[in-house]
Design a protein around this motif. Sequence first.
Motif, mmCIF file in Angstrom:
data_model
loop_
_atom_site.group_PDB
_atom_site.id
_atom_site.type_symbol
_atom_site.label_atom_id
_atom_site.label_comp_id
_atom_site.label_asym_id
_atom_site.label_seq_id
_atom_site.Cartn_x
_atom_site.Cartn_y
_atom_site.Cartn_z
ATOM 1 N N ASP A 171 -62.016 -12.543 -11.985
ATOM 2 C CA ASP A 171 -62.029 -13.748 -11.149
ATOM 3 C C ASP A 171 -61.598 -14.988 -11.915
ATOM 4 O O ASP A 171 -61.599 -16.098 -11.362
ATOM 5 C CB ASP A 171 -63.416 -13.963 -10.519
ATOM 6 C CG ASP A 171 -64.513 -14.170 -11.547
ATOM 7 O OD1 ASP A 171 -64.212 -14.450 -12.724
ATOM 8 O OD2 ASP A 171 -65.706 -14.059 -11.171
ATOM 9 N N GLY A 172 -61.238 -14.829 -13.195
ATOM 10 C CA GLY A 172 -60.784 -15.973 -13.977
ATOM 11 C C GLY A 172 -61.863 -16.981 -14.290
ATOM 12 O O GLY A 172 -61.570 -18.054 -14.819
ATOM 13 N N ALA A 173 -63.097 -16.662 -13.946
ATOM 14 C CA ALA A 173 -64.239 -17.566 -14.181
ATOM 15 C C ALA A 173 -64.058 -18.906 -13.483
ATOM 16 O O ALA A 173 -64.561 -19.936 -13.940
ATOM 17 C CB ALA A 173 -64.488 -17.759 -15.676
ATOM 18 N N THR A 174 -63.342 -18.895 -12.355
ATOM 19 C CA THR A 174 -63.157 -20.116 -11.574
ATOM 20 C C THR A 174 -63.652 -19.885 -10.150
ATOM 21 O O THR A 174 -63.746 -18.744 -9.683
ATOM 22 C CB THR A 174 -61.675 -20.528 -11.512
ATOM 23 O OG1 THR A 174 -60.932 -19.539 -10.762
ATOM 24 C CG2 THR A 174 -61.082 -20.657 -12.911
ATOM 25 N N ALA A 175 -63.945 -20.975 -9.464
ATOM 26 C CA ALA A 175 -64.431 -20.872 -8.087
ATOM 27 C C ALA A 175 -63.374 -20.242 -7.180
ATOM 28 O O ALA A 175 -63.680 -19.364 -6.361
ATOM 29 C CB ALA A 175 -64.836 -22.254 -7.570
ATOM 30 N N ASN A 176 -62.110 -20.680 -7.301
ATOM 31 C CA ASN A 176 -61.054 -20.131 -6.446
ATOM 32 C C ASN A 176 -60.796 -18.658 -6.755
ATOM 33 O O ASN A 176 -60.640 -17.835 -5.848
ATOM 34 C CB ASN A 176 -59.771 -20.939 -6.629
ATOM 35 C CG ASN A 176 -59.847 -22.315 -6.010
ATOM 36 O OD1 ASN A 176 -60.658 -22.549 -5.113
ATOM 37 N ND2 ASN A 176 -59.013 -23.232 -6.472
ATOM 38 N N GLY A 177 -60.763 -18.328 -8.048
ATOM 39 C CA GLY A 177 -60.548 -16.945 -8.430
ATOM 40 C C GLY A 177 -61.677 -16.050 -7.951
ATOM 41 O O GLY A 177 -61.454 -14.900 -7.529
ATOM 42 N N ALA A 178 -62.903 -16.561 -8.014
ATOM 43 C CA ALA A 178 -64.058 -15.780 -7.582
ATOM 44 C C ALA A 178 -64.044 -15.551 -6.079
ATOM 45 O O ALA A 178 -64.429 -14.478 -5.603
ATOM 46 C CB ALA A 178 -65.344 -16.490 -7.993
ATOM 47 N N GLU A 179 -63.598 -16.538 -5.330
ATOM 48 C CA GLU A 179 -63.508 -16.357 -3.875
ATOM 49 C C GLU A 179 -62.503 -15.265 -3.532
ATOM 50 O O GLU A 179 -62.764 -14.402 -2.687
ATOM 51 C CB GLU A 179 -63.114 -17.672 -3.209
ATOM 52 C CG GLU A 179 -63.029 -17.552 -1.690
ATOM 53 C CD GLU A 179 -62.647 -18.856 -1.014
ATOM 54 O OE1 GLU A 179 -62.400 -18.820 0.218
ATOM 55 O OE2 GLU A 179 -62.585 -19.890 -1.697
ATOM 56 N N GLN A 180 -61.345 -15.279 -4.191
ATOM 57 C CA GLN A 180 -60.341 -14.248 -3.939
ATOM 58 C C GLN A 180 -60.860 -12.867 -4.349
ATOM 59 O O GLN A 180 -60.658 -11.875 -3.625
ATOM 60 C CB GLN A 180 -59.064 -14.580 -4.710
ATOM 61 C CG GLN A 180 -58.379 -15.855 -4.249
ATOM 62 C CD GLN A 180 -57.192 -16.231 -5.118
ATOM 63 O OE1 GLN A 180 -56.653 -15.397 -5.843
ATOM 64 N NE2 GLN A 180 -56.785 -17.487 -5.049
ATOM 65 N N ALA A 181 -61.535 -12.800 -5.492
ATOM 66 C CA ALA A 181 -62.088 -11.528 -5.951
ATOM 67 C C ALA A 181 -63.142 -11.008 -4.978
ATOM 68 O O ALA A 181 -63.215 -9.796 -4.706
ATOM 69 C CB ALA A 181 -62.685 -11.697 -7.344
ATOM 70 N N ALA A 182 -63.962 -11.923 -4.457
ATOM 71 C CA ALA A 182 -65.013 -11.518 -3.523
ATOM 72 C C ALA A 182 -64.415 -10.914 -2.257
ATOM 73 O O ALA A 182 -64.876 -9.870 -1.768
ATOM 74 C CB ALA A 182 -65.890 -12.723 -3.177
ATOM 75 N N ARG A 183 -63.391 -11.545 -1.725
ATOM 76 C CA ARG A 183 -62.781 -11.018 -0.498
ATOM 77 C C ARG A 183 -62.160 -9.638 -0.759
ATOM 78 O O ARG A 183 -62.214 -8.752 0.093
ATOM 79 C CB ARG A 183 -61.738 -12.009 0.027
ATOM 80 C CG ARG A 183 -62.363 -13.350 0.434
ATOM 81 C CD ARG A 183 -61.382 -14.248 1.163
ATOM 82 N NE ARG A 183 -61.940 -15.574 1.381
ATOM 83 C CZ ARG A 183 -62.849 -15.880 2.305
ATOM 84 N NH1 ARG A 183 -63.301 -14.933 3.109
ATOM 85 N NH2 ARG A 183 -63.297 -17.117 2.426
ATOM 86 N N GLN A 184 -61.609 -9.461 -1.950
ATOM 87 C CA GLN A 184 -61.036 -8.163 -2.295
ATOM 88 C C GLN A 184 -62.127 -7.101 -2.421
ATOM 89 O O GLN A 184 -61.997 -5.998 -1.864
ATOM 90 C CB GLN A 184 -60.270 -8.286 -3.615
ATOM 91 C CG GLN A 184 -59.649 -6.985 -4.095
ATOM 92 C CD GLN A 184 -58.872 -7.160 -5.386
ATOM 93 O OE1 GLN A 184 -58.465 -8.268 -5.720
ATOM 94 N NE2 GLN A 184 -58.675 -6.075 -6.120
#
Length: 291
Positions: free
Chosen positions: A14-27
Amino acid sequence: MPGAGRLAFDRVDDGATANGAEQAARQLIGHDIDALIGPFGSDAVVGALHLYVAAGIPVFLPAATIDLGALPEGVFRLCPNDRAIAQAILDRIRERGFQTIRVLSDGSPHYLALKSKVERLLATAAVSTDDIVPAQHPMATVFLGRLEASRDWLRGFRQGGEAEPVLFSDDAADPSVTRELTSMGDVEALAVPDSRDLEGARPFAAHHRNLFGEEPGTYFHEVIAAVQLVANLALRRAAQSARSVPPCFDGVPTVFGPARFVGGENERATLVWKNLGAASTGVVFSQEARS
């Protein structure tokens, strides 16, 4: 580890970022996962935790210390939280008799929030910061930041001639922070225990050394504890032939001992101070973390 054979892992960065984590969560939610170990970064938790909670997926936080107030149902934090970290920093400052403190951060959202929390505690304890008394050189500096930022800051700080003691937050509890310094001075870092402090973790640490030829990193034991809890959940679901088994873990064996959570916080989470300026890292102060 009982139940571990039932686990299959799906890893996403998730890149340790909020945006990256959101994308990872949806995946991951799209992959129909049964439980999540992570996110690891506190900024990532802000961007994704609500998605896992809404999907009914149990979440185990091994390393995200960010203060979320009351944790949502189904969220279990293995590491201490920022309230415990801020209190431990204040307690250490008192123990060492520092009267004036400089508090700095790496500028990330999480550590800016922790900086504010530490400064509020210092103000209530009548400990001055260099912002309050600018003409007085501080007796010590507290730096709150991620590992790489902490390492870079300390190198510049010492090379610039600053010699006062330094207290780091948990991400900097790694020997690499001082490895390249010829004169490291007095440096302590707040940390979670390693295998020397946790008898139940020693077999896992030994296996890690056999595989990789080095000691486990920070929050390794929190990850192992999370895997133990997920494996226990898998066993109970298999026994009842259902995915809707409530995630209740009190008494489940972990590297910390029998699990006990209050409001989702690990009652067995512990903090130690490690002296990074010594020839070998050692525990110099220990405090049981309490939220």
